[in-house]
Design an enzyme around this catalytic site. Sequence first.
Site, PDB file in Angstrom:
ATOM      1  CE1 TYR A  12      -4.348  -2.037   4.731  1.00 11.09           C
ATOM      2  CE2 TYR A  12      -3.614   0.159   4.102  1.00 11.09           C
ATOM      3  CZ  TYR A  12      -4.026  -1.102   3.755  1.00 11.09           C
ATOM      4  OH  TYR A  12      -4.143  -1.446   2.423  1.00 11.09           O
ATOM      5  CB  SER A  47      -0.902  -0.007   1.243  1.00 10.88           C
ATOM      6  OG  SER A  47      -1.525   1.249   1.430  1.00 10.88           O
TER       7      SER A  47
END
Length: 361
Positions: free
Chosen positions: A152, A127
Amino acid sequence: MKVLVTGAAGFIGASLCGRLLARGDEVLGYDNLNDYYDPRLKQARLARLLPQPGFRFALAALEDRDALQRAFAAFAPQRVVNLAAQAGVRYSLENPQAYIDSNIVGFLNVLEACRHAGTEHLVYASSSSVYGANRKLPFAVEDSVDHPVSLYAASKKANELMAHTYSHLFGLPTTGLRFFTVYGPWGRPDMALFLFTRKILAGEPIEVFNHGRHSRDFTYIDDIVEGVIRTLDRVPGPDPAYDPMAPTPASSSAPYRLYNIGNHRRIELLRYIEVIEDCLGRKAERRLLPLQPGDVPDTCADVHALQRDTGYAPATPIEVGVRRFVDWYREFYLSERPVRVAGRCPSAPAFAPVSQLGEHP
């Protein structure tokens, strides 16, 4: 090829499965259909795949090591694309355990399954959030990513380190893709485009964080999927130019690569909202708010490495991509004969037990 795709009922996963099937690959989709967002949307994506020749589906979680191993044993994939993960930056502040279970334990199970199955190539989702507190733009894969600002992001950075370890120790070819803000038809309901469209059409105010002054590298789903397939087809080997005296995170003396996958363009959120308003023919009531914890002000992808190695060339402007999303949203949610379904998709048969995945449907 035989390709196992985890997160197959997700936004990117379902689109990727469709493209792989269209070119003649055999695909096993693996997903737990969790309720992080409305499972009916996931089921509707899946319903478009289930009737297609060459597609099979396993309903299970990555954390279920036995189920994952059975899926590998029954299907014997040549290549694997791991897109399953607990998504969402903000949700990681509320439920951090979900990120450890899915993104760390689940990814370890994928690596172990690939290792023991002799998988030719593992492509996995990282990501843009790994860049965290970085401010140099555009973000390049050679940059340090040691300052995450959400769990995350930390879990995705951990995935990159875990993948390198398996590439180094066991010769497993791995490629990590750092996705930058993906949008388009069949997109996630927790993303800005979906939220803004729904609220503007309902006459509700939209929450605009950082007063709309932050920017994102919005990347259309078709461009993303094209990049994933190009990457999947290119199995990495050791980088002959890798210098251990001047190491780079992007490659290694092991069969390991990292790439940014984005549009290579920064779009300010206020401009994005204007495009949505133009496509909807309505103005938004804007509730301006400060930047949320865990968010970053700006993202922009340097995609030169992916272009160089695969020919990746994102080509969809936001005016086109947002229009396609709005058209899909109106058809799916607002038409007199909506495509969506209440509850389980009527066209979806009972999901096959993992033990039966070696059989053709």
